[in-house]
Scaffold this motif. Structure first.
Motif, PDB file in Angstrom:
ATOM      1  N   ILE A   1     -33.508  41.506  26.735  1.00 48.28           N
ATOM      2  CA  ILE A   1     -33.326  42.725  27.528  1.00 48.28           C
ATOM      3  C   ILE A   1     -33.197  43.910  26.568  1.00 48.28           C
ATOM      4  O   ILE A   1     -32.525  43.786  25.549  1.00 48.28           O
ATOM      5  CB  ILE A   1     -32.048  42.657  28.411  1.00 48.28           C
ATOM      6  CG1 ILE A   1     -32.249  41.672  29.568  1.00 48.28           C
ATOM      7  CG2 ILE A   1     -31.674  44.033  28.978  1.00 48.28           C
ATOM      8  CD1 ILE A   1     -31.044  41.549  30.506  1.00 48.28           C
TER       9      ILE A   1
ATOM     10  N   PHE B   1     -28.055  46.855  34.870  1.00 45.99           N
ATOM     11  CA  PHE B   1     -28.311  45.715  33.987  1.00 45.99           C
ATOM     12  C   PHE B   1     -28.369  44.398  34.761  1.00 45.99           C
ATOM     13  O   PHE B   1     -29.012  43.446  34.317  1.00 45.99           O
ATOM     14  CB  PHE B   1     -27.249  45.644  32.883  1.00 45.99           C
ATOM     15  CG  PHE B   1     -27.543  46.551  31.720  1.00 45.99           C
ATOM     16  CD1 PHE B   1     -28.611  46.288  30.875  1.00 45.99           C
ATOM     17  CD2 PHE B   1     -26.752  47.656  31.464  1.00 45.99           C
ATOM     18  CE1 PHE B   1     -28.892  47.113  29.796  1.00 45.99           C
ATOM     19  CE2 PHE B   1     -27.022  48.489  30.386  1.00 45.99           C
ATOM     20  CZ  PHE B   1     -28.096  48.215  29.552  1.00 45.99           C
TER      21      PHE B   1
ATOM     22  N   GLU C   1     -22.463  49.816  32.445  1.00 46.84           N
ATOM     23  CA  GLU C   1     -23.108  48.568  32.872  1.00 46.84           C
ATOM     24  C   GLU C   1     -22.759  48.150  34.303  1.00 46.84           C
ATOM     25  O   GLU C   1     -23.255  47.141  34.796  1.00 46.84           O
ATOM     26  CB  GLU C   1     -22.740  47.405  31.919  1.00 46.84           C
ATOM     27  CG  GLU C   1     -23.152  47.613  30.474  1.00 46.84           C
ATOM     28  CD  GLU C   1     -23.869  46.395  29.851  1.00 46.84           C
ATOM     29  OE1 GLU C   1     -23.996  45.351  30.524  1.00 46.84           O
ATOM     30  OE2 GLU C   1     -24.304  46.512  28.699  1.00 46.84           O
TER      31      GLU C   1
ATOM     32  N   ARG D   1     -25.471  41.576  33.062  1.00 46.79           N
ATOM     33  CA  ARG D   1     -26.801  41.017  32.843  1.00 46.79           C
ATOM     34  C   ARG D   1     -26.812  39.513  33.132  1.00 46.79           C
ATOM     35  O   ARG D   1     -27.714  38.994  33.788  1.00 46.79           O
ATOM     36  CB  ARG D   1     -27.226  41.240  31.386  1.00 46.79           C
ATOM     37  CG  ARG D   1     -26.959  42.658  30.914  1.00 46.79           C
ATOM     38  CD  ARG D   1     -27.206  42.808  29.429  1.00 46.79           C
ATOM     39  NE  ARG D   1     -26.740  44.137  28.976  1.00 46.79           N
ATOM     40  CZ  ARG D   1     -27.168  44.752  27.887  1.00 46.79           C
ATOM     41  NH1 ARG D   1     -28.053  44.166  27.112  1.00 46.79           N
ATOM     42  NH2 ARG D   1     -26.713  45.934  27.567  1.00 46.79           N
TER      43      ARG D   1
ATOM     44  N   THR E   1     -29.214  38.116  26.579  1.00 46.86           N
ATOM     45  CA  THR E   1     -28.853  39.372  27.253  1.00 46.86           C
ATOM     46  C   THR E   1     -29.232  40.601  26.441  1.00 46.86           C
ATOM     47  O   THR E   1     -29.059  41.712  26.910  1.00 46.86           O
ATOM     48  CB  THR E   1     -27.349  39.436  27.599  1.00 46.86           C
ATOM     49  OG1 THR E   1     -26.606  39.277  26.395  1.00 46.86           O
ATOM     50  CG2 THR E   1     -26.966  38.379  28.605  1.00 46.86           C
TER      51      THR E   1
ATOM     52  N   GLY F   1     -31.219  41.474  34.366  1.00 39.73           N
ATOM     53  CA  GLY F   1     -31.033  40.017  34.283  1.00 39.73           C
ATOM     54  C   GLY F   1     -31.812  39.306  35.372  1.00 39.73           C
ATOM     55  O   GLY F   1     -32.435  38.254  35.137  1.00 39.73           O
TER      56      GLY F   1
END
Lengths: 341, 341
Positions: free
Chosen positions: A274, A162, A147, A196, A246, A166
């Motif tokens: 997401i 990520f 991530e 995110r 998220t 977001g």
């Protein structure tokens, strides 16, 4: 016991060709492969993969370690990874740690380097330094769905932007005119989904919007948790016109909570997630989300792992591949607020 | 390379005890096991399972063949099976046939008897006689979720009384007062779910109700298919007050279709499924369904397989275990019809 040589004789090919058909069918002409497969069927030949693995120092099996296969995200990832592995002639063993670091470690010890020739690690609670230590003495490990592309983990990995996911969600809600926005931030087995959340916050701040602390909740990554948290969120801050989650599970739970509260989605409250898991298009209203292209990330991870296993890469530092960029998928769960903020 | 003997020396136990800890922790006293595990960790010992498998003629791995891991039913089954396998000291390899018989056969050839010591087969398109032929020369095979307890398949199996599940659903709807009932019958990779449909029909007929042919649709086993079919069902037979689906995915799709049609569930139309997958309690309204206790069936299947592998059973004919009886779980998707028939 039928031997490989007998199969080769019957199919009128060399033993090496039979081995290629068993291992990597794409290297062999289709007619030849068909003849070999017929011979295998007719003779009832059964390759002894364990013996071959020992003889060749390889075991034909890849392992995938993940937190909990019952989280609807993982089966889709496993499906794509297994297809990619199969194309390359490998089996995929799924090791489910049950979100327990101790179980994860036990698997890692036994799987890496012996039972499997390479390991994909998805979100688990095993520390990076333990993974590095294991990779140093055993089979290669690829960390998938990393991530934090801005800080490589010191292990080969496939990273996903990520933060960008977001940011895309924030931009979509802002463009629709939302200003009062709640956040549900998942805290799954891969840790807090803060990349995110931060990507989302950054875009908001650039528009002069600071999310109300009461409108941000951190919760476990599940539909049930999303449901409960959304009830609390709407009680803390009833004027919200949109909720950003998220991940899709939280978003789906939130939509159900809003329905239970008698709030229409999207007319009263918009919801965006997401990932784009299967359920996202199957729920009603269908969920607007930021897709991260699970299949492509799974295939990339398998490909990288196999390259490492076959020592086809000579990287100076552990390679970090970037997954495809996240993409906004607008469905029916978002629209302009009734009273633009 | 650290050896098992060094681990044994450090832990002050015999090599056999170390082996027991690695294989079947339950046989060893917890304190002893802890000492062995510490020694393994401290020395960085990594058991060579392939070598051991060859030496002992066993490979420590079970395989589970299933149609499509992305069908939400399977991950829950896999999770339960993997927990049961792990308790007994085995890894579980998941082989996903992608609902393709040819792929299934390829897996079977390679997995049964070599890479895995035993195989659980869930609904796949592989014919029973092929499975029997494989089991005759390779690793034991257990067929799980066998839908026809009245006719054993000629292979060891765990049967589920799905006819009873259908009957329970029928009784529930009849007791609520429903008479105009539609049916969605799944046709998944395990074949038509006709045991469930027949169990339902039998109870209906005993009450003098013959389902309208236009109110019975056979469809693929998915939420999307359930949605489409329900739209068609309600257009064929708009007066239905209830829908019985042979599995939860279809029932969930039907509930979404009813919402899209502006029909309230359960006030206008009741919906009931079979299985009790996770989603059943997570959707809104929560789904009334007949639970088949996936976890217990998975554990039973693993236990039976291990007994067969260890030759602990001396059955005259292939054993057929019965899964636990199906149970009605009443939630919010069923109620009495507005105008009892």
């Amino acid at each position: 016991m039928v031997t490989l040589t007998e199969v080769a004789r019957r199919a009128r090919v060399t033993a090496a060709t039979v081995s290629n058909v068993l291992r990597n069918r794409e290297k062999v002409r289709p007619e030849t492969a068909e003849r070999v497969l017929s011979a295998i069927r007719e003779l009832g030949y059964r390759p002894n993969l364990n013996a071959r693995a020992l003889a060749e120092g390889r075991s034909s099996t890849l392992a995938m370690m993940l937190g909990n296969i019952a989280n609807p995200f993982y089966p889709e990832f496993v499906l794509a990874a297994e297809r990619a592995a199969r194309r390359a002639g490998y089996f995929l063993m799924v090791c489910n740690t049950d979100d327990d670091a101790e179980t994860g470690r036990a698997y890692l010890t036994q799987v890496a380097g012996t039972l499997a020739e390479g390991v994909i690690v998805l979100n688990t609670d095993i520390a990076i330094n333990e993974l590095c230590a294991s990779a140093a003495i055993g089979a290669p490990i690829v960390l998938s769905l990393w991530e934090h592309p801005e800080s490589p983990p010191g292990l080969p990995c496939v990273a996903v932007d990520f933060a960008r996911a977001g940011a895309l969600a924030a931009t979509h809600l802002l463009e629709l005119g939302h200003r009062e926005i709640g956040m549900l931030v998942g805290d799954g087995c891969g840790g807090l989904q803060d990349a995110r959340a931060n990507g989302f916050r950054e875009v908001m701040r650039a528009s002069g919007i600071e999310p109300d602390a009461a409108a941000v909740l951190q919760i476990r990554d599940s539909i049930d948790a999303g449901y409960e948290a959304c009830i609390q969120l709407m009680s803390n801050t009833p004027d919200l016109t949109a909720i950003f989650a998220t991940n899709d599970l939280l978003a789906i739970g939130a939509m159900q909570a809003l329905a239970a509260l008698g709030r229409q989605v999207p007319e009263d409250v918009s919801v965006i997630g997401i990932t784009d898991i299967q359920l996202a298009h199957q729920v009603r209203p269908a969920l607007t989300t930021v897709a991260i292209n699970t299949s492509e990330i799974a295939a990339l991870s398998i490909d990288l792992l196999i390259q490492l296993m076959q020592k086809e890469r000579v990287d100076v530092s552990p390679p970090m591949l970037q997954g495809p960029p996240p993409k906004l998928v607008v469905r029916q769960s978002t629209c302009a607020p009734k009273r633009p903020g």
